[in-house]
Design an enzyme around this catalytic site. Structure first.
Site, PDB file in Angstrom:
ATOM      1  N   PRO A 149     -24.771 -15.730  -7.221  1.00 22.62           N
ATOM      2  CA  PRO A 149     -25.116 -15.501  -5.903  1.00 22.62           C
ATOM      3  C   PRO A 149     -24.318 -14.563  -6.168  1.00 22.62           C
ATOM      4  CG  PRO A 149     -25.088 -18.089  -5.989  1.00 22.62           C
ATOM      5  CD  PRO A 149     -24.712 -17.812  -8.115  1.00 22.62           C
ATOM      6  N   CYS A 150     -25.103 -13.354  -5.304  1.00 17.13           N
ATOM      7  CA  CYS A 150     -24.575 -12.015  -5.460  1.00 17.13           C
ATOM      8  C   CYS A 150     -23.887 -12.088  -3.522  1.00 17.13           C
ATOM      9  CB  CYS A 150     -25.433 -11.251  -5.685  1.00 17.13           C
ATOM     10  SG  CYS A 150     -26.781 -11.313  -4.522  1.00 17.13           S
ATOM     11  N   ASN A 151     -23.988 -12.903  -2.817  1.00 21.39           N
ATOM     12  CA  ASN A 151     -24.086 -12.553  -1.356  1.00 21.39           C
ATOM     13  C   ASN A 151     -22.454 -11.832  -1.691  1.00 21.39           C
ATOM     14  OD1 ASN A 151     -25.512 -14.699  -2.289  1.00 21.39           O
ATOM     15  ND2 ASN A 151     -26.565 -14.900   0.209  1.00 21.39           N
TER      16      ASN A 151
ATOM     17  N   PHE B  96     -20.704  -9.847  -3.151  1.00 22.48           N
ATOM     18  CA  PHE B  96     -20.198  -9.201  -3.929  1.00 22.48           C
ATOM     19  C   PHE B  96     -21.483  -8.013  -3.874  1.00 22.48           C
ATOM     20  CE2 PHE B  96     -19.296 -12.550  -7.001  1.00 22.48           C
ATOM     21  CZ  PHE B  96     -17.885 -12.350  -6.513  1.00 22.48           C
TER      22      PHE B  96
END
Length: 354
Positions: free
Chosen positions: A83-85, A87
């Protein structure tokens, strides 16, 4: 060499589709689905329906933090688009201090448990700058410590024929005891591909009976506002009458009511956001349908997304473009098959801190 692929944070299957359709002209080298995990039920249903309809139990739907990772079956390869939220360059960039930042560590645990021959990890380009760059270095070091040679690169998918400007950090890892060196595939073979959003949406036309193609309901005011916005413009760069201007203080986000430019790839398809963020057609006064958004992500028209319309929108926006993923997986297969392919020279690469 058949690689059994495990996936964490599998999403609707963009990586899996690219992996299972990777073809290097040698049937001895291919990737097959082994198991996958995601926390969202509709997303898992989409993955099952399209990737492994005959093996629904191979998809573990639930929070990765509650999974018994030791009970997962042996794999030869791992993919994890963690999950990139936390970053992303959009938002607060909490990095490791956020809810999602530490989740990459579950991919590291799988690497240590199964020691697959290779892995592919994916995240946003903003990963490089999160926590002042410390997060990226920590992640790379953990991958090395798990026993892998790593090859990080910032892929600009529009350079690989994808009809969308989408920049993602992809980290390929090969187990350090294996005699293979991965090289980043060159975008040069894709230079002459027509990857404009107009071509993607119109050639061929979307079938009338295509799934996930319902129109978004829009107010008369939104339709009128769009009528003043030219292709490539947004609500803040267009010449709007006073009554149609947005009353927004502070930052003016460039993708609000932004029309596509038919002569260019689309801007980045996102998975969330309120009014004005749905991506807007270049010639019609409307938002794109989910099927049109899926085309910009290079999903085939027969790829059926499951769940409510807003869930489908989120799934599509969070996915890795199938076409871009397939190119990278084919480069991995060619590496193991000792087949040469055009690659990015070391001094041209955007990989960091090997």
């Amino acid at each position: 060499m058949i690689f059994r692929l495990g996936e964490l944070f599998c999403g609707p299957g963009g990586l899996a589709y690219g992996a299972t359709h990777a073809d290097i002209g040698n049937d001895d080298f291919k990737i097959v689905h082994a198991w996958a995990n995601d926390y969202d039920r509709s997303t898992c249903d989409t993955y099952i329906h399209n990737i492994c309809p005959d093996a629904p139990d191979s998809v573990m739907c639930g929070d990765v933090r509650k999974l018994d990772l030791d009970a997962t079956t042996t794999i030869d390869a791992l993919a994890f688009g963690f999950p990139c939220n936390d970053f992303s360059v959009v938002g607060e960039q909490k990095g490791f201090d956020g809810t999602f930042g530490p989740l990459y560590s579950y991919g590291i645990k799988i690497l240590k448990i199964h020691q697959p021959q290779w892995f592919l990890a994916e995240n946003v380009g903003g990963l490089r700058s999160a926590n002042e760059g410390k997060a990226f270095k920590k992640i790379l070091q953990d991958m090395k410590d798990a026993g892998y040679k790593i090859y990080p690169h910032l892929y600009k998918f529009e350079e690989y024929g994808v009809p969308q400007a989408r920049h993602r950090m992809i980290i390929v890892g090969i187990r350090e005891d294996l005699p293979y060196e991965f090289k980043v595939p060159s975008p040069k073979p894709y230079e002459n591909i027509d990857n404009t959003c107009k071509t993607a949406l119109e050639c061929p036309p979307i079938p009338e009976n295509a799934c996930n193609n319902e129109l978004t309901k829009q107010s008369a005011k939104v339709v009128e506002r769009l009528s003043y916005i030219k292709p490539g413009e947004n609500a803040f760069t267009a010449d709007l009458p006073e009554e149609l201007k947005l009353k927004v203080k502070g930052a003016k986000i460039s993708q609000i009511y932004k029309r596509l430019d038919p002569s260019k790839p689309a801007y980045t398809v996102t998975g969330s956001g309120g009014g004005g963020t749905h991506i807007y057609h270049y010639s019609e006064n409307r938002a794109l349908t989910n099927r049109e958004r899926a085309r910009l992500q290079s999903f085939p028209d027969n790829y059926e997304f499951q769940g409510p319309k807003e869930s489908v929108r989120r799934q599509i926006g969070m996915a890795v473009p199938c076409r871009g993923a397939q190119i990278i997986f084919e480069a991995i297969l060619k590496t193991f098959a000792n087949i040469d392919y055009p690659f990015v020279e070391a001094n041209q690469s955007t990989d960091l801190d090997k």
